[in-house]
Design a protein around this motif. Structure first.
Motif, PDB file in Angstrom:
ATOM      1  N   ALA A   1     -11.842   6.726   3.272  1.00 42.94           N
ATOM      2  CA  ALA A   1     -13.030   6.889   4.104  1.00 42.94           C
ATOM      3  C   ALA A   1     -13.800   8.163   3.741  1.00 42.94           C
ATOM      4  N   ARG A   2     -13.037   9.226   3.466  1.00 44.93           N
ATOM      5  CA  ARG A   2     -13.705  10.502   3.178  1.00 44.93           C
ATOM      6  C   ARG A   2     -14.423  10.491   1.835  1.00 44.93           C
TER       7      ARG A   2
ATOM      8  N   ARG B   1     -12.288   0.600   8.990  1.00 48.69           N
ATOM      9  CA  ARG B   1     -11.119   1.374   9.442  1.00 48.69           C
ATOM     10  C   ARG B   1     -11.427   2.231  10.657  1.00 48.69           C
TER      11      ARG B   1
ATOM     12  N   LYS C   1     -13.148   1.856   1.604  1.00 45.00           N
ATOM     13  CA  LYS C   1     -13.060   2.037   3.055  1.00 45.00           C
ATOM     14  C   LYS C   1     -14.352   2.625   3.599  1.00 45.00           C
TER      15      LYS C   1
ATOM     16  N   ARG D   1       0.840  -1.176   0.000  1.00 42.91           N
ATOM     17  CA  ARG D   1       0.000   0.000   0.000  1.00 42.91           C
ATOM     18  C   ARG D   1       0.890   1.246   0.000  1.00 42.91           C
TER      19      ARG D   1
HETATM   20  C1  PEP Z   1      -5.107   5.742   4.220  1.00 40.08           C
HETATM   21  O1  PEP Z   1      -5.338   4.523   4.168  1.00 40.08           O
HETATM   22  O2  PEP Z   1      -3.983   6.223   4.030  1.00 40.08           O
HETATM   23  C2  PEP Z   1      -6.211   6.677   4.556  1.00 40.08           C
HETATM   24  C3  PEP Z   1      -6.148   7.959   4.200  1.00 40.08           C
HETATM   25  O3  PEP Z   1      -7.191   6.094   5.246  1.00 40.08           O
HETATM   26  P1  PEP Z   1      -8.715   6.565   5.526  1.00 40.08           P
HETATM   27  O4  PEP Z   1      -9.269   6.946   4.195  1.00 40.08           O
HETATM   28  O5  PEP Z   1      -9.333   5.345   6.114  1.00 40.08           O
HETATM   29  O6  PEP Z   1      -8.648   7.693   6.501  1.00 40.08           O
END
Ligand code: PEP
Ligand code: MN
Length: 338
Positions: free
Chosen positions: A185-186, A237, A207, A126
């Motif tokens: 997530a956003r 997450r 996510k 990742r």
């Molecule tokens: C990430 O995985 O780097 C990330 C930004 O996660 P999230 O979108 O879950 O905050």
């Protein structure tokens, strides 16, 4: 609506039913399961009457799906889905470990991580090149140069890249490098992005948002599948609660719930859930025990100096220790760590 075929249904009868569904303006989704063949019908099915279908030759019964998501549901697809990514089948029997930095920072940083993963027998890396940051003054990622760095290191070590795409405008660019598109997530409910990803055939790691319900996550997955891309991997997450000791609250219960409601695989991201590396091993072990299909975990050669999320990143020694513990547990849970 779901049509369940009789066990002894003929191919000709199946084809006839598919034609009938299409002639009514709906879309058929045939699923040949290990035990039964079923056919989902999507479209605005409020108007169709059940009796139109249960009289057809070969059809045993007709069920209405009450869930608002259809293609992502277990009812439409009773067998769990396995998604092939870089030689790893994410799904039953596998616990996939996707590790790497929060952000791509330099060639040296990515090379050291990629060579560690290669040495540990892992296949998926990742790393964000386009970063969604709460503050516009925080490091925003290296952009395409970051993707090139990931690509070169991944090639040297036989790895496949999991990387975030922030906008529908970047799908083509990121798609030239990504083995898996990560939807952050956003962006879980960025419907324009989800629709654009539905038009690709690259797996999507979706996510859960910090304020999204499990149902909303499955509806977001539905957008991608409905668009024509069935390769969706979910990821829990952590969600935002009243608790302030952790960055988020890991909803470990979402793992068995999502697996019961949906056939899609689900990973756990222990890093963004906890926000502190001290807690990452414990919740990673909880994830494998709860039946998650893998981890998305942040690691860094020098977490103290990381440009983003250093506090929650495992250093190499701690990551190796975690991997050893996961590998020790895996046989007891009938999975293989890949
Ligand atoms: C990430 O995985 O780097 C990330 C930004 O996660 P999230 O979108 O879950 O905050
Ligand atoms: Mn991060």
């Amino acid at each position: 609506m779901i049509l369940i075929f009789r066990r002894e249904v003929t191919e000709q009868e199946i084809q006839e039913v598919l034609r009938k569904i299409e002639s009514l303006g709906y879309t058929p989704h045939l699923s040949r399961g290990t035990v039964k063949t079923i056919c989902g019908v999507t479209g605005d099915d409020r108007a169709i009457s059940q009796s139109e279908f249960d009289q057809l030759p070969g059809v045993e019964s007709v069920l209405r799906v009450l869930k608002p998501y259809k293609l992502a549901s277990r009812e439409f697809h009773p067998d769990p889905t396995r998604i092939e990514v870089g030689g790893v089948g994410i799904g039953p029997g596998t616990f996939a470990v996707i590790a790497g930095p929060c952000s791509v920072e330099s060639e040296e940083q990515v090379e050291s991580i990629a060579s560690l993963l290669g040495r540990l027998g892992l296949k998926l890396i990742r790393g964000g090149a386009f970063k969604p940051r709460s503050s516009p003054y925080s490091f925003q990622g290296m952009g395409e140069q970051g993707l090139q760095i990931l690509h070169a290191a991944a090639r040297r070590h036989g790895l496949t890249i999991v990387t975030e795409v922030l906008s529908e405008y970047d799908v083509d660019l990121v798609g030239r490098y990504a083995g898996v598109f990560q939807v952050g997530a956003r962006n879980m409910q960025n419907f324009a992005l989800l629709k654009a990803l539905g038009e690709t055939r690259t797996p999507v790691l979706l996510k859960r948002s910090m304020m999204g319900t499990i149902e909303e996550m499955l509806l977001s997955a539905e957008y991608v599948i409905k668009g024509g891309n069935p390769r969706v991997i979910l990821c829990e997450r952590g969600i935002r609660t009243f608790e302030t000791e952790m960055r988020n609250t890991l909803d470990i219960g979402a793992v068995p719930v999502a697996k019961r409601l949906s056939h899609l695989p689900i990973l756990v991201d222990p890093s963004h859930a906890m926000g502190d590396w001290h807690y990452v091993p414990a919740v990673s072990l909880a994830a494998i025990a709860a039946g998650a299909d893998g981890l998305l975990v942040e690691i860094h050669p020098d977490p103290v100096h990381a440009k983003s999320d250093g506090k929650q990143s495992l250093n190499f020694t701690r990551f190796e220790e975690l991997l050893a513990r996961l590998r020790a547990l895996a046989p007891h849970l009938d999975v293989e760590v890949r």
